[in-house]
Design a protein around this motif. Structure first.
Motif, PDB file in Angstrom:
ATOM      1  N   ARG A   2       0.867  -1.005  -0.142  1.00 47.24           N
ATOM      2  CA  ARG A   2      -0.013   0.063   0.042  1.00 47.24           C
ATOM      3  C   ARG A   2       0.865   1.102   0.121  1.00 47.24           C
ATOM      4  O   ARG A   2       2.090   1.266   0.403  1.00 47.24           O
ATOM      5  CB  ARG A   2      -0.900  -0.137   1.176  1.00 47.24           C
ATOM      6  CG  ARG A   2      -1.948  -1.098   1.538  1.00 47.24           C
ATOM      7  CD  ARG A   2      -2.751  -1.403   2.788  1.00 47.24           C
ATOM      8  NE  ARG A   2      -3.391  -2.368   2.621  1.00 47.24           N
ATOM      9  CZ  ARG A   2      -3.954  -2.747   3.830  1.00 47.24           C
ATOM     10  NH1 ARG A   2      -3.933  -2.026   4.909  1.00 47.24           N
ATOM     11  NH2 ARG A   2      -4.822  -3.860   3.981  1.00 47.24           N
ATOM     12  N   ALA A   3       0.282   2.433  -0.210  1.00 46.81           N
ATOM     13  CA  ALA A   3       0.966   3.572  -0.275  1.00 46.81           C
ATOM     14  C   ALA A   3       1.220   4.032   0.952  1.00 46.81           C
ATOM     15  O   ALA A   3       0.237   4.576   1.591  1.00 46.81           O
ATOM     16  CB  ALA A   3       0.549   4.682  -1.100  1.00 46.81           C
ATOM     17  N   THR A  18     -11.541   8.918   0.478  1.00 50.27           N
ATOM     18  CA  THR A  18     -11.538   9.628  -0.787  1.00 50.27           C
ATOM     19  C   THR A  18     -12.115   8.380  -1.983  1.00 50.27           C
ATOM     20  O   THR A  18     -12.199   7.176  -1.341  1.00 50.27           O
ATOM     21  CB  THR A  18     -10.617  10.060  -1.433  1.00 50.27           C
ATOM     22  OG1 THR A  18     -10.719  11.055  -2.630  1.00 50.27           O
ATOM     23  CG2 THR A  18      -9.204   8.994  -1.762  1.00 50.27           C
ATOM     24  N   ASP A  19     -12.696   8.772  -2.816  1.00 52.29           N
ATOM     25  CA  ASP A  19     -12.991   7.898  -3.794  1.00 52.29           C
ATOM     26  C   ASP A  19     -11.766   7.163  -4.623  1.00 52.29           C
ATOM     27  O   ASP A  19     -10.814   8.056  -5.070  1.00 52.29           O
ATOM     28  CB  ASP A  19     -13.808   8.505  -4.939  1.00 52.29           C
ATOM     29  CG  ASP A  19     -15.256   8.822  -4.248  1.00 52.29           C
ATOM     30  OD1 ASP A  19     -15.706   8.080  -3.382  1.00 52.29           O
ATOM     31  OD2 ASP A  19     -15.946   9.776  -4.939  1.00 52.29           O
ATOM     32  N   ILE A  20     -11.607   5.901  -4.525  1.00 51.83           N
ATOM     33  CA  ILE A  20     -10.760   5.068  -5.332  1.00 51.83           C
ATOM     34  C   ILE A  20     -11.266   4.039  -6.273  1.00 51.83           C
ATOM     35  O   ILE A  20     -12.443   3.833  -6.107  1.00 51.83           O
ATOM     36  CB  ILE A  20      -9.799   4.662  -4.397  1.00 51.83           C
ATOM     37  CG1 ILE A  20     -10.300   3.406  -3.626  1.00 51.83           C
ATOM     38  CG2 ILE A  20      -9.002   5.729  -3.580  1.00 51.83           C
ATOM     39  CD1 ILE A  20      -9.484   2.582  -2.691  1.00 51.83           C
ATOM     40  N   PHE A  75      -5.041   2.566  -0.114  1.00 52.85           N
ATOM     41  CA  PHE A  75      -5.350   1.292  -0.685  1.00 52.85           C
ATOM     42  C   PHE A  75      -5.680   1.268  -2.022  1.00 52.85           C
ATOM     43  O   PHE A  75      -5.448   0.338  -2.738  1.00 52.85           O
ATOM     44  CB  PHE A  75      -6.771   0.990   0.099  1.00 52.85           C
ATOM     45  CG  PHE A  75      -6.955   0.659   1.408  1.00 52.85           C
ATOM     46  CD1 PHE A  75      -5.563   0.666   2.031  1.00 52.85           C
ATOM     47  CD2 PHE A  75      -7.983   0.265   1.860  1.00 52.85           C
ATOM     48  CE1 PHE A  75      -5.623   0.362   3.374  1.00 52.85           C
ATOM     49  CE2 PHE A  75      -8.207  -0.074   3.518  1.00 52.85           C
ATOM     50  CZ  PHE A  75      -6.846   0.050   4.181  1.00 52.85           C
ATOM     51  N   ALA A  76      -5.480   2.575  -2.841  1.00 54.68           N
ATOM     52  CA  ALA A  76      -5.560   2.331  -4.287  1.00 54.68           C
ATOM     53  C   ALA A  76      -4.477   1.845  -4.921  1.00 54.68           C
ATOM     54  O   ALA A  76      -4.599   0.985  -5.931  1.00 54.68           O
ATOM     55  CB  ALA A  76      -5.540   3.869  -4.836  1.00 54.68           C
ATOM     56  N   TYR A  77      -3.298   1.736  -4.176  1.00 56.27           N
ATOM     57  CA  TYR A  77      -2.047   1.265  -4.693  1.00 56.27           C
ATOM     58  C   TYR A  77      -2.358  -0.326  -4.741  1.00 56.27           C
ATOM     59  O   TYR A  77      -1.764  -1.093  -5.480  1.00 56.27           O
ATOM     60  CB  TYR A  77      -0.952   1.703  -3.968  1.00 56.27           C
ATOM     61  CG  TYR A  77       0.477   1.167  -4.561  1.00 56.27           C
ATOM     62  CD1 TYR A  77       1.120   2.038  -5.593  1.00 56.27           C
ATOM     63  CD2 TYR A  77       1.102   0.052  -4.311  1.00 56.27           C
ATOM     64  CE1 TYR A  77       2.307   1.654  -6.179  1.00 56.27           C
ATOM     65  CE2 TYR A  77       2.256  -0.181  -4.996  1.00 56.27           C
ATOM     66  CZ  TYR A  77       2.788   0.645  -5.716  1.00 56.27           C
ATOM     67  OH  TYR A  77       3.952   0.148  -6.571  1.00 56.27           O
ATOM     68  N   SER A 102      -0.600  -0.250 -10.269  1.00 61.76           N
ATOM     69  CA  SER A 102      -0.834   0.341  -9.159  1.00 61.76           C
ATOM     70  C   SER A 102      -0.712   1.999  -9.299  1.00 61.76           C
ATOM     71  O   SER A 102      -1.527   2.668  -8.553  1.00 61.76           O
ATOM     72  CB  SER A 102       0.189  -0.009  -7.957  1.00 61.76           C
ATOM     73  OG  SER A 102      -0.326  -1.480  -7.803  1.00 61.76           O
ATOM     74  N   CYS A 103       0.385   2.305  -9.817  1.00 65.72           N
ATOM     75  CA  CYS A 103       0.585   3.754  -9.901  1.00 65.72           C
ATOM     76  C   CYS A 103      -0.434   4.539 -10.543  1.00 65.72           C
ATOM     77  O   CYS A 103      -0.695   5.680 -10.282  1.00 65.72           O
ATOM     78  CB  CYS A 103       2.124   4.124 -10.789  1.00 65.72           C
ATOM     79  SG  CYS A 103       3.538   3.274  -9.713  1.00 65.72           S
TER      80      CYS A 103
END
Length: 344
Positions: free
Chosen positions: A100-101, A127-129, A148-150, A159-160
């Protein structure tokens, strides 16, 4: 004569059937392309952002603002994995096991005015991911931790891109075309580009490791302790990421000041270029050299050009949560990325 009429009627019948079939196929194809076009529009990507002009002009409190097209926005990510980049590529997993980031920064270079700004975003930002299924296919957007977006990607470029999408969406869909992600193994290489840096410890989060880590002490950060200083946090303490971000800020100030002094040295450029192979990035060697030159010419003051959104920390069911003050954040976005249209 009757046979001829029958043949003509039969032929006419077949022609009508053929026309109906072709028309049906055309309609199906049109529906398919319309559906895909709508799906593509819903599936927001960093590249879509660059083409989406909705961000270019906005109105706030009756005033018009234009996006500053002279900006180059680069997303820097530190992710919590010690796996070699090559192994991640070979694994190409979509299971969320590639980290994770931990650290999320947007470096914004103004190539016209030769200035630089940094937006520091908490990993706990709600936020929205974009969310993916087990096969890695994006299934939609949902509110969750920015970090968690990553994890929904492959630990590398996917992921990026998911992180870039999420951050772009957070800051009014402004284009974030470039990304650069480093994992734990990259920290030693990072510090060795400039050598040891001297910092003043901003809090007592690390005092358990010795008196040199107490607040106010001067500490030399080198290859042996860089991970501890910029990455460690007590996960048993609520909102411990806040203290870590404080330490990262003082490290960034010291590192950036030293890098600027060395930026035009050939040895520094060579070291930085070699580091590209240890990172996940879409920045080419030529672009990196251009960015370093622009960086060396740009002014930056940690007290006036470094921004961290204000907001409220809350304890979630499983993880800390940070909720941005939307009104204050809108003003910050305008300050960093936009110009009053009457002045531009």
């Amino acid at each position: 004569m009757k046979n001829s009429q029958k043949r003509n009627q039969k032929t006419s019948k077949y022609i009508k059937i053929a026309v109906l079939c072709v028309s049906f196929i055309v309609i199906i194809c049109m529906m398919f392309f319309i559906y895909n076009d709508m799906k593509d529009k819903k599936h927001h990507t960093v590249y879509d952002s660059a083409d989406n002009k909705e961000y270019s002009s906005i109105e706030v409190d009756g005033k018009d603002y234009n996006y500053n097209t002279g900006l180059i926005n680069i997303l820097f990510i530190g992710f919590d994995s010690s796996t070699d980049i090559e192994s991640l590529e070979a694994k190409n997993s979509n299971t969320g096991e590639n980290g994770r980031a931990d650290s999320i920064y947007v470096l914004s270079l103004d190539r016209r005015n030769k200035t630089m700004q940094i937006l520091a975003l908490s990993r706990d930002t709600m936020t929205d991911i974009e969310v993916t299924d087990a096969s890695g296919q994006v299934v939609g957007w949902g509110k969750d931790h920015l970090a968690f977006a990553y994890s929904y990607g492959d630990g590398k470029d996917k992921s990026c891109r998911l992180m870039s999408d999420a951050v772009s969406n957070l800051v009014n869909n402004i284009p974030i075309v470039y990304y650069c992600a480093a994992n734990i193994n990259s920290l030693g290489t990072l510090i060795n580009i400039v050598g040891n840096v001297e910092v003043q410890v901003p809090n007592d989060d690390l005092k358990q490791f010795g008196p040199e880590y107490e607040k106010g002490q001067t500490l030399i950060v080198d290859e042996s302790n860089i991970e501890r200083f910029v990455r460690f946090r007590d996960i048993g303490t609520d909102f411990s990421n806040e203290g870590r971000m404080e330490r990262q800020k003082v490290f960034l100030e010291a590192y950036m000041n030293k890098f600027k002094q060395l930026a035009k040295d050939e040895a520094t450029i060579v070291k930085t270029t070699k580091m590209l192979s240890t990172l996940v990035t879409n920045i080419s060697v030529g672009e990196l050299n251009d960015f370093i030159s622009l960086y060396a010419e740009s002014s930056f003051d940690i007290n006036s050009d470094y921004y961290k959104p204000s907001g409220e920390n809350k304890t979630g069911q499983a993880h800390d949560e940070f909720y941005i003050d939307e009104k204050a954040f809108q003003k910050l976005i305008l300050k960093m990325f936009y110009m009053d249209s009457s002045l531009s």
